[in-house]
Design an enzyme around this catalytic site. Structure first.
Site, mmCIF file in Angstrom:
data_model
loop_
_atom_site.group_PDB
_atom_site.id
_atom_site.type_symbol
_atom_site.label_atom_id
_atom_site.label_comp_id
_atom_site.label_asym_id
_atom_site.label_seq_id
_atom_site.Cartn_x
_atom_site.Cartn_y
_atom_site.Cartn_z
ATOM 1 N N CYS A 1 0.710 -1.177 -0.052
ATOM 2 C CA CYS A 1 -0.057 0.044 -0.125
ATOM 3 C C CYS A 1 0.829 1.215 -0.164
ATOM 4 O O CYS A 1 0.564 2.256 -1.001
ATOM 5 C CB CYS A 1 -0.832 0.134 1.123
ATOM 6 S SG CYS A 1 -2.291 -1.192 1.278
ATOM 7 N N HIS B 1 -1.330 5.965 2.423
ATOM 8 C CA HIS B 1 -1.479 4.907 3.255
ATOM 9 C C HIS B 1 -2.137 5.059 4.731
ATOM 10 O O HIS B 1 -1.482 6.007 5.468
ATOM 11 C CB HIS B 1 -0.155 4.034 3.415
ATOM 12 C CG HIS B 1 -0.354 2.857 4.010
ATOM 13 N ND1 HIS B 1 -1.310 1.887 3.932
ATOM 14 C CD2 HIS B 1 0.559 2.285 4.872
ATOM 15 C CE1 HIS B 1 -1.212 0.878 4.409
ATOM 16 N NE2 HIS B 1 0.004 1.117 5.209
#
Length: 522
Positions: free
Chosen positions: A89, A151
């Site tokens: 991510c 993220h």
């Protein structure tokens, strides 16, 4: 009386006139290559977390129900060979939002414990990088965001890599954008009770369960979609850059019952697997996850949860499209939808991501242009199998909005493929990752048919995706493929960055404790 200019004095004026005509001609040529409109297009930028290629417009997993993605595909160029810059991510999202590839920045892995844009201190290459939304703000756009763009995780309040300065406005707290949105089901027993061995992760996070203790309209991605629809219906005196981050199908696979009901356990089809598949492959180091799943017969249940979560987020995408189509911005909005990386549900004995095979790196990517772009030679509905890296999005959107592309960008604009889906790209797609206990980063090169991987320990893999889409056979020693292997190998980054680690002296390194998570950015 003014003195009459001599020929020598006139010469600079003529030179200026000629230079002016040259500039005008060059500008005319540039504008003729891109949509030329008095009003700049809005941008609806949708990021979906952990969404792989199971959706019906791509691999069409048996029984999958994704009418929202089908609807988007009917109005988009679908990039069927798009790949993330990194299969995790944090590095993927930083790469997309700065345009800087991990092989240049050194951000290859998830780095936790941030409260703000710590990535600026994680990599020298990113210190002064301009975030995509900020770049659009700098060129006259009103930029707003909501949900997971940079993220963050549902269960880590205050741990976010978002940059609040990159937005005119953000839904909720930009440094804690989603944790308050997601309730958890009630679990009457410990996560390991009744199972063999220790379940990966803690607190049932690696699991699938129904959320039935709160109405669907009051939590999760539904709230983010509601907010996005509100933004689309507001009147701004500037063009709009709207970033919408949807969290499902990220774990835990917890959504309302009606989405689970779409996939009865008896109808679940598991992915193709082959005994001994990893004998000729790099070991991803996560086979203990797969062992727990197999030992406890949880594969169908977890697949059900993942598919249910896909259909849940598909519904939110459809709701956002409804909102767009009913809004004043319907005829002048570019829609881009992407996922930060692919995802394994047991393929190659792997779960989640953190690998460099096609299943891990291939991502959904849709670019939908307003119909008025068709007048400028752009396709409105098409498919292209040209290799694409998500870092190509930044320069693409700059070209479509007719604003300059920052020098920091590593990618190459997709405008040629939007105009002609068969237009060849000179470069393959590049995905990079850093595996623990290896001395260098690993890189995967994706062409149209073949995929080459060079790991940090010098192990190599080559796959013929046309004849072996599951990547069961490593063809690295096949003499018939020597030339293609060498061609792809030559596309490896020449001097990739070292792997970057957590800078604990950064002003944005705040940890994840309750005390630290409440600190605000200075």
């Amino acid at each position: 009386m003014p003195k009459t200019p001599t020929n020598a004095a006139r010469l600079p004026i003529w030179r200026l006139a000629i230079a002016f005509l040259i500039v005008v001609k060059a500008l005319t040529l540039v504008l003729s290559a891109h949509p030329c409109n008095a009003q700049q297009p809005n941008v609806l930028f949708i990021a979906v977390d952990d969404l792989n290629d199971y959706i019906s417009p791509l691999s069409d997993h048996p029984g999958i129900k994704t009418p929202g993605f089908e609807r988007l595909a009917r109005r988009s160029t679908v990039f069927t060979n798009a790949h993330c810059a990194a299969p995790a991510c944090h590095p993927s999202r930083v790469a997309v939002l700065t345009g800087v590839h991990p092989s240049k920045s050194g951000i290859y892995r998830n780095l936790f414990g941030a409260h703000g844009p710590r990535w600026r201190d994680e990599s020298p290459e990113l210190k002064d990088a301009i975030v995509l939304s900020q770049h659009f703000r700098n060129h006259g756009y009103h930029a707003v965001g909501g949900g997971k763009i940079f993220h963050t995780l549902q269960w880590t309040p205050g741990d976010s890599q978002n940059d609040p300065d990159a937005w005119d406005d953000y839904r909720g707290d930009p440094l804690d954008p989603i944790s308050q949105d997601w309730p958890r089901p009630e679990f009457p027993q410990h996560q390991n009770e009744g199972f063999q061995g220790k379940r990966p992760l803690s607190n049932h996070l690696f699991g699938a369960a129904v959320i039935d203790n709160i109405p669907e309209q009051k939590f999760g991605d539904h709230l983010v979609a509601d907010w996005a629809i509100e933004q689309l219906n507001q009147k701004f005196d500037k063009p709009l850059f709207l970033a919408v981050g949807l969290f499902r199908p990220h774990i835990p696979w917890e959504v309302p019952k009606r989405w689970f009901d779409l996939y009865p356990l008896g109808s679940i089809q598991l992915p193709d697997c082959q005994p001994g598949d990893l004998e000729d492959s790099h070991d991803h180091g996560r086979r203990h996850w797969h062992k727990w799943v197999r030992d406890n017969n949880q594969w169908p249940k977890l697949m059900q949860g993942y598919l249910a979560s896909i259909s849940y987020v598909d519904h939110q995408v459809s709701r956002i499209l409804d909102g767009l189509d009913a809004s004043p911005n319907a005829d002048n909005t570019i829609v881009v939808l992407w996922s930060d990386h692919g995802f394994h549900i047991g393929e190659k004995e792997n779960w989640e991501k953190f690998a460099l095979w096609n299943q891990t790196t291939r991502v959904p990517l849709f670019v939908s242009l307003p119909k008025r772009f068709k007048k400028n030679g752009f396709a409105i509905q098409s498919r292209t199998n040209q290799p694409v890296t998500l870092t190509d999005l930044y320069p693409t959107l700059c070209d479509l909005a007719e604003i300059p592309t920052p020098q920091q960008c590593s990618g190459v604009s997709l405008v040629n493929q939007l105009a002609n889906p068969d237009a060849a790209r000179a470069q393959p797609a590049l995905t990079s990752f850093y595996f623990h206990r290896e001395s260098a980063a690993s890189h995967a090169i994706s062409g149209i048919r073949f995929r080459y991987i060079r790991y940090g320990n010098d192990f190599e893999e080559l796959y013929d995706l046309q004849n072996d889409p599951n990547e069961f056979r490593n063809e690295i020693d096949n003499p018939n493929f020597t030339s293609i292997k060498n061609k792809l190998k030559n596309s490896l980054p020449k001097q990739p960055s070292i792997n970057r680690s957590v800078p604990t002296d950064s002003e944005f390194h705040r940890g994840r404790s309750g005390k630290n998570s409440k600190k605000s950015r200075k």
